[in-house]
Design an enzyme around this catalytic site. Structure first.
Site, PDB file in Angstrom:
ATOM      1  N   GLY A  17       0.871  -1.278  -0.543  1.00 34.96           N
ATOM      2  CA  GLY A  17       0.040  -0.225   0.216  1.00 34.96           C
ATOM      3  C   GLY A  17       0.474   1.071   0.158  1.00 34.96           C
ATOM      4  N   ILE A  97      -6.925 -10.388 -12.011  1.00 33.03           N
ATOM      5  CA  ILE A  97      -7.393  -9.967 -13.554  1.00 33.03           C
ATOM      6  C   ILE A  97      -8.712  -9.391 -12.918  1.00 33.03           C
ATOM      7  CG2 ILE A  97      -7.559 -11.057 -15.332  1.00 33.03           C
ATOM      8  CD1 ILE A  97      -4.699 -12.542 -14.909  1.00 33.03           C
ATOM      9  N   HIS A 114       1.125   0.673 -13.461  1.00 34.78           N
ATOM     10  CA  HIS A 114       1.981  -0.828 -14.025  1.00 34.78           C
ATOM     11  C   HIS A 114       3.534  -0.394 -13.930  1.00 34.78           C
ATOM     12  CE1 HIS A 114       2.457  -4.881 -15.553  1.00 34.78           C
ATOM     13  NE2 HIS A 114       3.611  -4.229 -16.353  1.00 34.78           N
TER      14      HIS A 114
HETATM   15  C1  GAR Z   1       3.149  -1.397  -7.262  1.00 36.08           C
HETATM   16  O1  GAR Z   1       5.189  -1.076  -7.791  1.00 36.08           O
HETATM   17  C2  GAR Z   1       2.903  -1.473  -8.986  1.00 36.08           C
HETATM   18  O2  GAR Z   1       2.899  -0.890 -10.140  1.00 36.08           O
HETATM   19  C3  GAR Z   1       2.392  -3.415  -8.664  1.00 36.08           C
HETATM   20  O3  GAR Z   1       2.111  -3.379  -7.685  1.00 36.08           O
HETATM   21  C4  GAR Z   1       2.977  -2.211  -6.603  1.00 36.08           C
HETATM   22  C5  GAR Z   1       2.538  -2.502  -5.143  1.00 36.08           C
HETATM   23  O4  GAR Z   1       3.085  -1.761  -4.205  1.00 36.08           O
HETATM   24  N1  GAR Z   1       1.205  -3.528  -9.603  1.00 36.08           N
HETATM   25  C6  GAR Z   1       1.038  -4.454 -11.105  1.00 36.08           C
HETATM   26  O5  GAR Z   1       2.631  -5.203 -10.260  1.00 36.08           O
HETATM   27  C7  GAR Z   1      -0.049  -4.487 -11.015  1.00 36.08           C
HETATM   28  N2  GAR Z   1       0.521  -5.425 -11.857  1.00 36.08           N
HETATM   29  P1  GAR Z   1       2.327  -0.841  -2.964  1.00 36.08           P
HETATM   30  O6  GAR Z   1       1.181  -2.031  -3.018  1.00 36.08           O
HETATM   31  O7  GAR Z   1       3.446  -0.745  -2.269  1.00 36.08           O
HETATM   32  O8  GAR Z   1       1.428   0.639  -3.797  1.00 36.08           O
END
Ligand code: GAR
Length: 219
Positions: A17, A97, A114
């Site tokens: 998060g 998804i 992404h």
């Molecule tokens: C982020 O790096 C986001 O870009 C990636 O997950 C991470 C979440 O981090 N999203 C994906 O890979 C979607 N396909 P967070 O929970 O610390 O925000």
């Protein structure tokens, strides 16, 4: 006279998060004129749920494992989003998804980030794939969500040089810093009425956004 109500955001998470935190901070400090009405996690152990709690935001776990199909899970999300009259849905590390059950009713009001320079590396393990390919740059892309996985029109894209000795983790850390800057900017454009999805293109101030998205330093 009462103050005009702020646009209502929902943030969907699965993990740490840190992007959610960037939204909490941007709403708090006024750089994003919106309020987070709802946080949903599909993962009961997501650390992001605590971030929402600390910020006093309604947070719910809707566990995909409790549903027999992707569609049934998405229908539960739609009901919750509708119940909170959400204007914009922010996917922030939401590792599910989506089906048309969720995408169709929120088309044009559904953003994702992404961790790659889309269209390169849709899917998983993006940073390792960039390293394996010998790329000189990695990055992150905010895009509208459409039926095509990680394939909706890009809005804003941050580039990060790959340094000698980088690992997927070191790269992810530097890309995350950029993610936390660009994602609230895209949401701000949306709530200000400047950003919209039209016929499979993203428009900013009525102008088509290039296929690589806008570079944040040009903002
Ligand atoms: C982020 O790096 C986001 O870009 C990636 O997950 C991470 C979440 O981090 N999203 C994906 O890979 C979607 N396909 P967070 O929970 O610390 O925000």
């Amino acid at each position: 006279m009462s103050a005009p109500s702020l646009p209502r955001l929902a943030v969907l998470i699965s993990g740490r998060g840190t992007n959610l935190q960037a939204f909490i901070d941007a709403c708090d400090n006024g750089t994003l004129p919106a309020r987070i009405s709802l946080v949903i996690s599909n993962n009961p152990d997501a650390a992001g749920l605590q971030r929402a709690e600390v910020a006093g935001i309604t947070a719910k776990c809707i566990n995909h494992r409790d549903f027999t199909s992707r569609e049934a899970f998405d229908e539960a999300l739609v009901q919750e989003l509708r119940a909170h009259a959400v204007d914009l849905v922010i996917l922030a590390g939401f590792m599910r998804i989506l089906t048309p059950v969720l995408i169709e009713p929120f088309l044009g009001r559904l953003l994702n980030i992404h961790p790659s320079l889309l269209p390169r590396y849709p899917g998983l393990n993006t940073h390792q794939r960039a390293l394996d390919a010998g790329d000189t740059e990695a990055g992150a892309t905010v895009h509208f969500v459409t039926q095509e996985l990680d394939g909706g029109p890009p809005i804003i894209q941050a580039r990060v040089p790959i340094q000698p000795g980088d690992t997927a983790d070191s790269l992810a850390e530097r890309v995350a810093i950029q993610e936390h800057m660009i994602y609230p900017i895209a949401a701000r454009w949306f709530v200000e009425g400047r950003l919209r999805l039209s016929e499979h293109r993203a428009l900013l101030d009525g102008e088509p956004i290039p296929a690589t998205g806008i570079r944040p330093w040009a903002v």
